[in-house]
Enzyme design. Structure first.
Site, PDB file in Angstrom:
ATOM      1  N   THR A   1       0.860  -2.449  -7.753  1.00 45.58           N
ATOM      2  CA  THR A   1       0.806  -4.122  -8.897  1.00 45.58           C
ATOM      3  C   THR A   1      -0.513  -4.075  -9.731  1.00 45.58           C
ATOM      4  O   THR A   1      -1.007  -4.530 -10.489  1.00 45.58           O
ATOM      5  CB  THR A   1       1.061  -5.309  -8.400  1.00 45.58           C
ATOM      6  OG1 THR A   1       0.726  -5.699  -7.026  1.00 45.58           O
ATOM      7  CG2 THR A   1       2.437  -5.308  -8.319  1.00 45.58           C
TER       8      THR A   1
ATOM      9  N   LYS B   1      -7.638  -3.265  -3.308  1.00 47.91           N
ATOM     10  CA  LYS B   1      -6.273  -3.147  -2.428  1.00 47.91           C
ATOM     11  C   LYS B   1      -6.961  -3.161  -1.269  1.00 47.91           C
ATOM     12  O   LYS B   1      -8.264  -2.576  -0.665  1.00 47.91           O
ATOM     13  CB  LYS B   1      -5.695  -2.495  -2.972  1.00 47.91           C
ATOM     14  CG  LYS B   1      -6.385  -0.700  -2.602  1.00 47.91           C
ATOM     15  CD  LYS B   1      -6.649   0.826  -3.092  1.00 47.91           C
ATOM     16  CE  LYS B   1      -5.523   0.683  -4.879  1.00 47.91           C
ATOM     17  NZ  LYS B   1      -4.318   0.689  -5.146  1.00 47.91           N
TER      18      LYS B   1
ATOM     19  N   LYS C   1      -3.218   4.868   1.187  1.00 55.42           N
ATOM     20  CA  LYS C   1      -4.486   4.753  -0.715  1.00 55.42           C
ATOM     21  C   LYS C   1      -6.226   5.587  -0.477  1.00 55.42           C
ATOM     22  O   LYS C   1      -6.438   5.189  -2.019  1.00 55.42           O
ATOM     23  CB  LYS C   1      -4.446   3.001  -0.577  1.00 55.42           C
ATOM     24  CG  LYS C   1      -2.992   1.961  -0.815  1.00 55.42           C
ATOM     25  CD  LYS C   1      -3.901   0.683  -0.360  1.00 55.42           C
ATOM     26  CE  LYS C   1      -2.701  -0.236  -0.644  1.00 55.42           C
ATOM     27  NZ  LYS C   1      -2.287  -0.965  -0.849  1.00 55.42           N
TER      28      LYS C   1
ATOM     29  N   LYS D   1      -2.173  -4.332 -13.697  1.00 53.48           N
ATOM     30  CA  LYS D   1      -3.559  -5.458 -14.015  1.00 53.48           C
ATOM     31  C   LYS D   1      -4.155  -4.203 -14.558  1.00 53.48           C
ATOM     32  O   LYS D   1      -4.909  -4.980 -15.811  1.00 53.48           O
ATOM     33  CB  LYS D   1      -4.214  -6.365 -12.433  1.00 53.48           C
ATOM     34  CG  LYS D   1      -2.571  -6.718 -11.620  1.00 53.48           C
ATOM     35  CD  LYS D   1      -3.258  -7.906 -10.606  1.00 53.48           C
ATOM     36  CE  LYS D   1      -2.402  -7.697  -9.464  1.00 53.48           C
ATOM     37  NZ  LYS D   1      -2.820  -7.635  -7.888  1.00 53.48           N
TER      38      LYS D   1
HETATM   39  C1  PLP Z   1      -2.327  -7.319  -6.735  1.00 43.78           C
HETATM   40  C2  PLP Z   1      -2.822  -7.412  -5.627  1.00 43.78           C
HETATM   41  C3  PLP Z   1      -3.224  -6.524  -4.385  1.00 43.78           C
HETATM   42  C4  PLP Z   1      -1.861  -5.277  -4.748  1.00 43.78           C
HETATM   43  O1  PLP Z   1      -2.930  -4.192  -5.493  1.00 43.78           O
HETATM   44  P1  PLP Z   1      -2.736  -3.044  -4.625  1.00 43.78           P
HETATM   45  O2  PLP Z   1      -3.923  -2.006  -5.801  1.00 43.78           O
HETATM   46  O3  PLP Z   1      -1.254  -2.508  -5.436  1.00 43.78           O
HETATM   47  O4  PLP Z   1      -2.277  -2.554  -3.496  1.00 43.78           O
HETATM   48  C5  PLP Z   1      -3.870  -6.919  -3.879  1.00 43.78           C
HETATM   49  N1  PLP Z   1      -4.661  -8.298  -3.165  1.00 43.78           N
HETATM   50  C6  PLP Z   1      -4.892  -8.829  -4.737  1.00 43.78           C
HETATM   51  C7  PLP Z   1      -5.892  -9.363  -4.305  1.00 43.78           C
HETATM   52  C8  PLP Z   1      -4.644  -8.408  -5.555  1.00 43.78           C
HETATM   53  O5  PLP Z   1      -4.476  -9.645  -6.186  1.00 43.78           O
END
Ligand code: PLP
Length: 824
Positions: free
Chosen positions: A669, A561, A567, A673
């Protein structure tokens, strides 16, 4: 016969090769579109030929979808976003058109695998992180649900920077993603729009005798649209993402030319084209640069003019139903100037009165908030704003005057309230509060996870929630299972298809059926085998990109992230140091071997985040070069984290790290995933983690740390030094870090980080959660050692991930905010 056909028939050892229609189209594009008649086809040419062949198949559906939209009287939605983090398009289009087998075969004719060929495509990295990726997932879901939604964004010449690591530090390289052309865009010069900046306003008498306002002596640029197709899943729908590029006006050149300065005239093109040159690489923080405001206004004005042009073409000057038939969703406050700009266009260009224009505007604007972090709340200096957009500033002042008058009538005598909710933050350098402008101008304000919405209502926006409680609502984020499961994890896709059918690709609630199989030992073995194959693929990917050797029999523990203090990649790193310490002192009983992967970009001006990258790399280098620890711990910083990297990383992950300070991550998000791909989550009660835990069941989630109210309480009397002194294992970690074990050649390098951890004012209260994190990570290890238990938990997580499909999120936007129905 062309050279290629001859070659093909030779290779296939037959005179008549059975070429499929797609094979023929690819061949034709190689020969005639790309002029490629060599015998040796490299994968880059083949990628382009296949992309154009696939695009050809989209075009017909695209035009049909447009006609349907033109003919229908449905309300339409425009998703306005400064970011669309799309990634690659080829395999997505192939998957949604159900062309997988054909495309595989077409590539095979040339001895190249589809996966290898797809690598030729540059990621469209037109976004920073979660917010931009959300916009991309939303467009996919809108097309899947056949909703009349158009995305509007900017066609940045340079997207998100590439990151490489030199001596452990982040180095940024420009992302010239359009270098080899972009088969996924179509220029539409006939729809160009004119955008104005600077100048002054002056009173005029309009044709109808009323006084009006003119915006004069402006410096203009042109906006040229480039359309990208957004294919729905096997449904014949292709929606549009319209991206604007800035270019100089022709008379601008001419004026200079007549003044005898030809070269200056040509050079002036540059300053216009600057506007869409580069994406600002700040995630969750604002920089207040004028060029950024230009980008925002440029996107908003061209998009609103576009929509209004379509409207007047159909309805002439009758705007009575405009608000009912159109809706603009603002992705954060970045496009907030849509509120005053729509007012301006309706009044100054289309003859509407203030009251008519305001009625329309507040009928069709809706705003999504993405963060509670104070540094991310956009504020623009009144001076800068008024210089660049003088007419908009006048309108904002008038909106504020009327709004404060309404508040004063509703809450008589509350002077303090008026100061708190004013759109203008007063002071010697007054600023416009863009979030407040967005709330006042919209009929809907939503947060992106339940906790986040609750915190907005109770905290940041509590005054506005008092004034208009009915405006506030929650829409928990989601991700598209087409990209984030079906495409990126073919092993799991096929296992699911075989077990429960493929209906989940269109409707992820159906994935619940796989839960029935969690007690079937044979099924669990197949499940584990899929994960094992994905871990092998990730092992190769890590080796290719870093040289570090992972071991697929270890637990794969992943945090990817954006790098940000909230974070808490630092907490993860401290835990790695703790594990290293345990191994070194022989306390390894029950320890599960781990490969820890951390990846993400730091904003180029965010020095602390860049220092965290350096620390991760230095710790990894100590850990990986120690032969005593390599059987139990390996660690890597994965460079240049991006969409296409996540497509390899999330299927190969066992443990998803979602460890933000509670109350700080609006939703997340990435967490979703990982869940869809069978990883278990170690996480705090923050953002959508809470909902993930609710859906998966507390027993299938590794919870640790303070919750949001406890974080607030803890801060009042936070004494990290006492925590460190009282806990032997934590004390040892701090001693290793402070003793210079990870910066032998650069003494003092990490002092700012360690001082921060010991600071009672530390916003992220890392030390308060460290013990709880260490303990829960032990539980993780124990659970992983029981593969039956682990795979069962993994299956249950996937089975309950249906809620986190962006199809669900978008259906809620459609029903509750947009009030739009699918095109029929
Ligand atoms: C999903 C995604 C994010 C968001 O990640 P978080 O863990 O929710 O901050 C950021 N960058 C990419 C390339 C992603 O695919």
């Amino acid at each position: 016969m062309t050279v290629l056909e001859k070659q093909l028939s030779r290779e296939n050892n037959s005179v008549n090769v059975a070429l499929s229609p797609l094979d023929r189209e690819v061949l034709r594009h190689l020969n005639y579109t790309l002029g490629c008649l060599n015998e040796n086809i490299d994968s880059n040419y083949l990628y382009r030929a296949l992309a154009i062949a696939v695009r050809d198949r989209l075009v017909e559906h695209w035009s049909q979808t447009k006609s349907k939209m033109d003919e229908s009287d449905n309300r339409r939605v425009y998703y306005l976003s400064l970011e669309f983090l799309i990634g690659r398009s080829l395999c997505n289009a192939i998957h949604n058109l159900d062309l997988n087998e054909n495309a595989q075969k077409a590539a095979h004719q040339y001895g190249i695998g589809l996966e290898e060929l797809a690598e030729s495509e540059h990621d469209a990295g037109l976004g920073n992180g979660g917010l931009g990726r959300l916009a991309a997932c939303f467009l996919d879901s809108c097309a899947n649900l056949e909703l009349p939604v158009v995305g509007y964004g900017i066609r940045y010449e340079y997207g998100m920077f590439h990151q490489h690591i030199e001596n452990g530090r982040q180095v940024e390289d420009p992302d010239h993603w359009l270098r080899d052309g972009n088969p996924w865009e179509m220029e539409r010069p006939e729809d160009e729009r004119r955008i104005r900046f600077y100048g002054q306003t002056s009173q005029v008498i309009r044709d109808d005798g009323q006084t009006g306002v003119e915006w004069i002596n402006t410096q203009d640029v042109l906006a040229i649209p480039y359309d990208m197709p957004i294919p729905g899943y096997k449904n014949g729908t292709v929606n549009t993402l319209r991206l604007w590029k800035a270019t100089a006006t022709s008379e601008f050149d001419l004026d200079e030319f007549n003044a005898g300065s030809y070269s200056e005239a040509v050079a002036a093109k540059n300053s216009a084209e600057q506007i869409t040159m580069v994406l600002y690489p700040n995630d969750s923080s604002e920089n207040g640069k004028e060029l950024r405001l230009k980008q925002q206004y440029f996107l908003v004005s061209s998009s609103l003019q576009d929509v209004l042009a379509t409207w007047t073409w159909k309805h002439g000057k009758d705007f009575s139903k405009f608000g009912e038939k159109n809706c603009f969703q603002l992705n954060d406050t970045h496009p907030a100037c849509a509120v005053p700009e729509l007012m301006r266009l309706l009044m100054d260009e289309h003859g509407q009165s203030w009251d008519q224009a305001w009625e329309i505007t507040t009928q069709c604007m809706a705003y999504t908030n993405h963060t509670l972090l104070p540094e991310a709340l956009e504020r623009w200096s009144v001076r800068l704003y008024g210089n660049l957009l003088p007419r908009l500033l006048e309108i904002i002042y008038e909106i504020n005057r009327r709004f404060l008058q309404m508040v004063a009538e509703k809450f008589p005598g509350d002077k303090d309230l008026l100061h708190r909710v004013s759109l203008i933050e007063e002071g010697h350098d007054p600023h416009i509060r863009m979030a407040y402008l967005s709330i006042v101008g919209s009929y809907s304000v939503n947060g992106v996870a339940q906790l986040h919405t609750d915190l907005l209502k109770a905290g940041l926006f509590s005054d506005f929630h008092n004034i208009w409680p009915e405006r506030f609502n929650n829409k928990t984020n989601g991700v598209t299972q087409r990209r984030w499961l079906a495409h990126c994890n073919p092993g799991l896709r096929e296992l699911l298809n075989e077990t429960i059918g493929d209906g989940w690709q269109k409707d992820l609630s159906k994935i619940k059926q796989v839960e029935e199989h969690c007690d079937d030992a044979e099924f669990r073995v197949r499940w584990t085998n899929v994960k094992q194959d994905n871990k092998k693929a990730l092992t190769n990917y890590v080796r290719q990109n870093t040289g570090v050797e992972f071991d697929p029999s270890f637990l794969f523990d992943v945090q990817v992230k954006r790098i940000h203090e909230y974070k808490r990649q630092l907490l993860n790193t401290l835990h790695c140091i703790h594990l290293y310490d345990r191994i070194k002192r022989g306390d390894t009983s029950g320890m599960v071997p781990r490969c820890v992967l951390i990846g993400g970009k730091a904003a180029p001006g965010y020095h602390l985040a860049k220092l965290i990258v350096k620390l991760i790399n230095n710790v990894a280098s100590v850990v990986n070069s120690d032969p005593e620890t390599r059987d139990l711990l390996r660690m890597v910083f994965f460079p240049n984290y991006r969409v296409s990297a996540m497509e390899v990383i999330c299927p190969g992950t066992d443990l998803s790290e979602q460890i933000s300070t509670a109350g700080k991550e609006a939703s997340g998000t990435g967490n979703m995933k990982f869940m869809m791909n069978g990883a278990l989550t170690v996480g705090t009660l923050d953002g959508a983690n809470i909902e993930i835990r609710e859906k998966a069941g507390a027993e299938n989630f590794f919870l640790f740390g303070l919750n949001a109210p406890e974080v607030v309480e803890t801060r009042k009397n936070y004494r990290p030094n006492e925590i460190i002194a009282a806990d032997e294992e934590i004390r040892r970690v701090m001693e290793m870090l402070e003793g210079g074990m990870f910066n032998q050649n650069e003494p003092g390098l990490f002092d700012i980080l360690t001082t921060g951890l010991r600071n009672p004012q530390d916003q992220w209260v890392t030390m308060a959660d460290f013990r709880s994190y260490i303990d829960v990570q032990r539980e993780v290890g124990t659970a992983y050692q029981n593969q039956d238990l682990w795979s069962r938990m993994s299956i249950i997580n996937v089975a309950n991930s249906g809620w986190f499909s962006s199809d669900r999120t978008i259906q809620q936007y459609a029903d509750e905010i947009w009030k739009v129905k699918k095109l029929s």
